[in-house]
Scaffold this active site. Sequence first.
Site, PDB file in Angstrom:
ATOM      1  N   ASP A   1       0.954  -1.295   0.082  1.00  0.00           N
ATOM      2  CA  ASP A   1      -0.218   0.106  -0.027  1.00  0.00           C
ATOM      3  C   ASP A   1       0.862   1.278   0.021  1.00  0.00           C
ATOM      4  OD1 ASP A   1      -1.447   2.187   0.564  1.00  0.00           O
ATOM      5  OD2 ASP A   1      -2.926   0.940   1.489  1.00  0.00           O
ATOM      6  N   HIS A   2       1.010   1.902  -1.245  1.00  0.00           N
ATOM      7  CA  HIS A   2       2.031   2.835  -1.272  1.00  0.00           C
ATOM      8  C   HIS A   2       2.016   3.950  -0.262  1.00  0.00           C
ATOM      9  CE1 HIS A   2      -0.511   4.841  -3.852  1.00  0.00           C
ATOM     10  NE2 HIS A   2       0.113   5.837  -3.776  1.00  0.00           N
TER      11      HIS A   2
ATOM     12  N   HIS B   1      -5.775   2.759   1.167  1.00  0.00           N
ATOM     13  CA  HIS B   1      -5.029   3.892   1.771  1.00  0.00           C
ATOM     14  C   HIS B   1      -5.754   4.443   3.008  1.00  0.00           C
ATOM     15  CE1 HIS B   1      -2.991   3.098  -1.875  1.00  0.00           C
ATOM     16  NE2 HIS B   1      -3.887   3.904  -2.620  1.00  0.00           N
TER      17      HIS B   1
END
Length: 516
Positions: free
Chosen positions: A200-201, A263
Site C-alpha cells: 500500500d504505497h 489507503h
Amino acid sequence: MSDTQRHPFLEGLSKHRGAPATILVIFGASGDLTARKLIPALFNLSLDGLLPADFRLIGYGRKPIEDKAFRKAARAAIDEFSRRPIDDQVWKGVESGVYYHDGDYSDPKAFKDLAKRIHKIEKDAGHGFQLVFYVSTPPGVFAPIVENLGKCGLAQHKVQGELAAKVIVEKPFGHDLGSARELNQVIANNFQEKQVYRIDHYLGKETVQNLLVARFANAIFEPLWNREYVDCVQITVAESVGVGSRGGYYDESGALRDMIQNHTMQLLSLIAMEPPVSQDPESIRDEKVKVLKAIQPVELGRSDSSDVIRARYTEGLMGGKRVPGYLSEQGIPADSSTETYAALRLSINNWRWKGVPFYLRSGKRMARRVSEIAIQFKRPPGILFAGDRNLDISSNVLSIQVQPDEGMTLLANSKIPGLETRTQPIKMHFRYATTFGSNTPEAYERLILDAIVGDSTLFIRGDETEASWKLITPILDYWKSAGNHGVSEYAAGSWGPLESERLLWKNQHEWRRIGV
Ligand code: BG6
C-alpha cells in the site's frame, strides 16, 4: 537544501548498505506503474548508493522486447518521471544489469525459461542472488504468476541453504473479501507469509511513517488521544485528477475499492491503534488488525441513517478549465453506477474510541489534491468565556497534512493583542520542506528498499487486508444491488456532494474546510 546534499532519509540507512545480491523481477514491466514509479525509484536508490552492490533487474512482460529496447524505455521513464535528473554514470552502472524476459503470465514454460535465465546469471556471477518478484500486472493474473513461481521452484529459491525469494504484490489485493481470501490462499500455497510484501504505497509516504513517531515519541499527544478528549477524527484523501485514461480499470473499482479499502483504512488504523509492544513488524501489524476488527459494521440503507454515501462527479471547472463529468470520460459506460467519491462514518468499538466518529472521504475531481488527517478535540467547557460575543473559541485541531505541503498544524485559540479581550483561532505550523528540505524520497523508494532488506513493517499482512475487506464488502454488495439508486452527484472542482455534509451534521459535526 540542494538536491545534491544528503537527505535526512539517508541517515540511519546503514542497514540497507549490506543488502544481499538481488535480482528484482518486475511482472508488468511495460505497464504504467513500472515507468512512472518503479524504474524512477530504482534509479533514485542507485543515485543514493542504496541498491545492493550486485543488483539485476529483469522486466517480465507479454510483449516481445529486446533487452536493449527495455533499457532505452527505462531511461526514458527516468527522464520523464524521476524526481531527480538522470546521472549517466550512475545509470550506466545499473543499466548493464537490466534485462527483459517476455512470456505469458499463465504459461509454465515461460517461467521455466525465467528460472533458467536466473540460474545462468548466478552461474556467470559465481554466487547466488536473492530473488524479489514484483507483481505489478492487472489483478486477473496475480494468481497465475504466484502459482507459476511456485511450480517452477523460484518461490523456494535458496542461497546457501537459506530461503531467498520474496514476492511483492501490488494493489488491488482482491476486489472483495472472497477474492482477497482466495488470493491469500494461492499465495500461502506457494510462499510463506514472511516472504510476502503486500503494497500500500501510502505506507511508504514520509508523513504516514511519521504518524507512529508523532504519537508514540511525544508525551503530549497520547494522553489526549482517546474518547475523553477527541470529538471526532476526519480523514480526507482528495484528488483533483479525474479517471484519465484508466476508465476501464476505474469503472470496475470505484472510490471505495480504489482508495478507501486500502489507503484511507491504513491511515485510520495508524491513527487509532494502540501502542505496539515493540517496533517489530508483527507487533505493529497486530495492533493495526485489532483496530480494523473493532470497527463496527456500517449502517446501510435509508439515507437518513446510512453511514456511507457515494457520488460521482459531473462536468465542472478545474483551475478555470471546463472538465467533463465521469459518465463522459473515456471508457465509462453510460449506465455506470461506479462512485468517484465515497464518504463513511465509522465507529470503533473499543475502550479508547467508543463514541468517537471517524469520518473518511475520498474522491476524484475534487477542489484540490490534498490528503489530511484531522484530530478534532472537544471544546473547552467555556465557563470563563461563555456568552462573550467578542470571543471566537474553536475546537483545537491537530491536522496532519499527508500531502502535498507535508506537515502538521495545531489549531489553538489565542488572544488578539489589544486592550480588549478578543480571541482568534491561530495555527502553529510545522512544514517538512522548511525543516528537512524538499525533494523527499518517494514512497516506492522506501518500499522497494525495505522489501530488498526484508523489513515488512510498511507492508500489509494477509489478515489485515481481509479485516478491511470484511468491513467494505457489505457496502459494495449493497451498492451493487441498488444499482444507480442512491448515487449522488457533485460538480468537478467542488468538495463533494451535499449528502456528504449531511453525514456529519447528524452528529453536529462538519467537514473541515481544508486550506482555509
Ligand atoms: C492509487 C489509485 O492507489 O493511488 C489511484 O489507484 C490514485 O486512483 C493514487 O490516483 C493516488 O496516489 P497518490 O500517492 O498520488 O495520493
